[in-house]
Design a protein around this motif. Structure first.
Motif, short mmCIF file in Angstrom:
data_model
loop_
_atom_site.label_atom_id
_atom_site.label_comp_id
_atom_site.label_asym_id
_atom_site.label_seq_id
_atom_site.Cartn_x
_atom_site.Cartn_y
_atom_site.Cartn_z
N ARG A 165 0.84 -1.20 0.00
CA ARG A 165 0.00 0.00 0.00
C ARG A 165 0.88 1.25 0.00
NH1 ARG A 165 -5.37 -1.12 3.28
NH2 ARG A 165 -5.91 -3.13 2.35
N VAL A 217 -1.26 3.86 2.32
CA VAL A 217 -2.61 3.62 2.82
C VAL A 217 -2.53 2.79 4.09
CG1 VAL A 217 -4.90 2.74 2.23
CG2 VAL A 217 -3.42 3.63 0.43
N LEU A 264 -9.61 -1.95 1.00
CA LEU A 264 -9.24 -1.03 -0.06
C LEU A 264 -9.56 -1.59 -1.44
CD1 LEU A 264 -7.75 1.68 -0.68
CD2 LEU A 264 -5.64 0.34 -0.79
N LEU A 272 -8.01 5.24 -5.25
CA LEU A 272 -8.18 4.50 -4.00
C LEU A 272 -9.64 4.63 -3.60
CD1 LEU A 272 -5.10 5.90 -2.01
CD2 LEU A 272 -5.15 3.93 -3.55
N TYR A 278 -5.11 7.58 4.45
CA TYR A 278 -3.78 7.43 3.86
C TYR A 278 -2.92 8.62 4.23
CZ TYR A 278 -5.90 10.37 0.15
OH TYR A 278 -6.54 11.35 -0.55
N CYS A 284 -7.69 -8.09 4.45
CA CYS A 284 -6.72 -7.65 3.44
C CYS A 284 -5.70 -8.77 3.17
CB CYS A 284 -6.05 -6.35 3.87
SG CYS A 284 -7.24 -5.05 4.33
#
Length: 624
Positions: free
Chosen positions: A207, A219, A225, A237, A250, A452
């Motif tokens: 990121r 980020v 995301l 984004l 971010y 994530c």
């Protein structure tokens, strides 16, 4: 008689007289008065608009730092970051998800704090900008924090590519450098396997984005995301819309050197070439004979110093035959046991993955022992009951995946890997299949500890305990670990999906901190448009000579004339004697300063616009 005082004339017409007089006016005169009123109204409106256009700037400062500042551009509804005192624009961010035509007013709801700016779009989203402590001397950072005020609001910030080159982010199929010419629809920003989803993101995801103007975008790791790449326009984004309110956070930093954390890494890279085994694989005996035959051939061509690499299937076949429990070893036929001296001085590399086929004895045994829920990723029932293993596909088979959140599962998995390494006498271990989020692939919300790409991070931390001869197939916030990373397979052709994608991938991996990578095999691993092309093989060979490791899937004597075999030997010597010492030298600089080992040409020419788009050259340190 009392006299009344005389009244002074007021100069005003009484209401009765005005009304009666207006009634007596002719119709043309009435129209003239009406037109005059309309004209006066329009004149005032035009005057006000002209005053606003002349007096109010199209850009309005919202937050100033020492060397840069954030502005709001009224016309496009965009945030601008400008350097001070020159006012040079270093990044433009088009704001989505809120009414762009409604500019923030001069007033600031955080006016009491000079280091912040706050504004809320009624019923849509709230923006909070703040100055953050600099991570390094000479830098300045701004935190951008969007909070939707309704669950259905999709936040989206798009970073302009106009006169700016962007780098970093995720690896993509047919890798580009910079990212400006890449194309990708909005999708979850998680690692993936190109063989499953060529349009998705690849195995290395960070990121972290770097602009040619010296701005970095980082980020927050816990933000769900979405990222899209729109060729030569912008990259965006975003956050998904759903039942829960999802913020977008971010960090924008100016003049921050693209560096990773200076933590202990690998002290040396692979000095010896890697020869992938693609011989007979039907049984352990056939694999054994095939390895011996390949070893004899390599010795005959003076290539006896190297590594023979087994894929996952061959590793499993050998393990089933030779990895015998301690209590059974005395009864086991010693003549069948694997002997590493059969290929000496060549060394062995084995391949594992965190997957287990549902038909494998490994998985079935875990079911019988009642340990499936702790050993494999599982779906938790909504209304009580037993957990069910989350099934996915790997290498064309229905499989369960290792539960890295379970300490017991990780301990068992690492012990099994160490046992295989010892039983087979392996020097290197390759772990494939680390990429991807099995929950998101099936549209199932992942547990909090696996949102994530946290699966990669947890698995990589565990694998790092196996030593610095360990290779992993993916990376996400793991560049500081002493691991090699295996690059994605490439096509056997001249395109960006093949040879032309090698240098962009080198620059991409190294910029993100993954300096110790293992490139795909010379000539490419996937079928392409020009299979068996001798010139393609030679050019590929020449490039990988200057990379951390040299990998071969097709030996030179099978594809080319005898002179290519001699060239291969020369390149291997050059790699061992010249390139590897150079990489070790600059690895110390990477650990100390965070500078990448393999650098783009703009590293030496940071003000030359042409250097920002060169994708077929790279530097090793500052000297080659």
């Amino acid at each position: 008689d009392r006299t009344m005082p005389l009244s002074r004339p007021t100069g005003q017409i009484s209401e009765a007289a005005w009304t009666s007089g207006f009634r007596e006016m002719t119709e043309p005169l009435k129209g003239a008065v009406g037109c005059l009123g309309v004209a006066v109204f329009f004149a005032m409106t035009i005057g006000i608009i002209s005053w606003q256009a002349l007096e109010q700037s199209p850009e309005e400062w919202v937050l100033r730092g020492r060397s840069s500042g954030m502005l709001w551009e009224r016309q496009r509804g965009a945030l601008l970051l400008r350097a001070l005192p020159t006012g040079r624009k270093v990044v433009a961010i088009m704001v989505g998800g809120v009414p762009a035509a409604e500019p923030p007013p001069p007033r600031d709801s955080c006016w009491h704090d000079g280091g912040q700016f706050c504004y809320a779009w009624e019923e849509d989203a709230e923006l909070r900008l703040s100055l953050e402590p600099p991570p390094a001397p000479g830098t300045e950072c701004f935190s951008v924090h969007w909070t939707p005020l309704r669950p259905d609001v999709m936040l989206k910030d798009c970073f302009s590519m106009a006169n700016i080159s962007w780098y970093g982010g995720a690896s993509v199929h047919s890798q580009r450098w910079p990212l400006n010419s890449a194309e990708s629809h909005a999708q979850p920003f998680v690692s993936g396997d190109f063989s499953k989803n060529p349009a998705g993101y690849g195995p290395v995801v960070e990121r972290y984005f770097l602009a040619s103007t010296g701005v970095t975008v980082t980020v927050a790791p816990d933000v769900p995301l979405f990222v899209s790449l729109e060729s030569d326009r912008h990259f965006c984004l975003g956050t998904p819309a759903g039942r829960a309110v999802t913020s977008l956070r971010y960090l924008l930093c100016v003049n921050l050197v693209p560096a990773q954390s200076a933590t202990p890494g690998l002290s040396a890279s692979l000095r010896s070439p890697i020869w992938r085994y693609y011989g007979p694989a039907g049984s352990a005996a056939k694999i054994k004979r095939g390895l011996r035959a390949l070893a004899r051939r390599l010795k005959r061509h003076r290539l006896q110093e190297g590594i023979l690499a087994l894929g996952e299937h061959c590793t499993a076949t050998l393990a089933a035959a030779y990895h015998v429990p301690v209590e059974q070893r005395r009864r086991h036929d010693s003549a069948r046991a694997w002997d590493p001296s059969l290929i000496s001085p060549l060394r062995l590399s084995i391949t594992l993955s965190p997957y287990a086929s549902i038909a494998s004895p490994l998985f079935l045994r875990s079911l019988q022992d009642g340990e499936a829920a702790s050993y494999w990723l599982s779906l938790q029932p909504r209304f009580g009951g037993c957990s069910v293993p989350l099934l996915t596909t790997w290498r064309g088979q229905l499989c369960a995946r290792l539960n890295v959140t379970s300490e017991a599962a990780l301990t068992w998995y690492l012990a099994r890997a160490r046992g295989l390494r010892q039983a087979l006498g392996a020097t290197y271990m390759v772990f494939e299949g680390a990429e991807g989020n099995a929950f998101l692939e099936q549209a199932v919300p992942p547990p909090a500890e696996l949102v994530c790409d946290q699966y990669i991070g947890v698995l990589a931390e565990a694998l790092a305990t196996l030593g610095n001869s360990t290779v992993i197939s993916a990376g996400a916030r793991s560049s500081h670990l002493p691991l090699f990373i295996q690059m994605s397979p490439l096509r056997s052709d001249w395109s960006h999906a093949g040879l032309k994608g090698v240098v962009p991938s080198v620059l991409h991996y190294s910029l993100l901190g993954y300096n110790f990578f293992i490139p795909d095999a010379v000539g490419g691993s996937l079928d392409g448009d020009t299979p068996g092309d001798p010139e393609l093989y030679v050019r590929w060979l020449q490039i990988v000579t200057f990379l951390p490791a040299m990998t071969f899937s097709m030996p030179p004597w099978l594809c080319c004339d005898a002179w290519v075999l001699n060239l291969t030997w020369q390149c291997i010597q050059r790699h061992r004697d010249f390139v590897v010492p150079l990489i070790i030298k600059y690895s110390e600089e990477w650990l100390r300063l965070g500078y990448p080992i393999f650098r783009p040409v703009w590293w030496l020419s940071p003000t030359d616009p042409t250097a920002f788009t060169i994708e077929d050259e790279f530097l090793i340190g500052d000297e080659v």
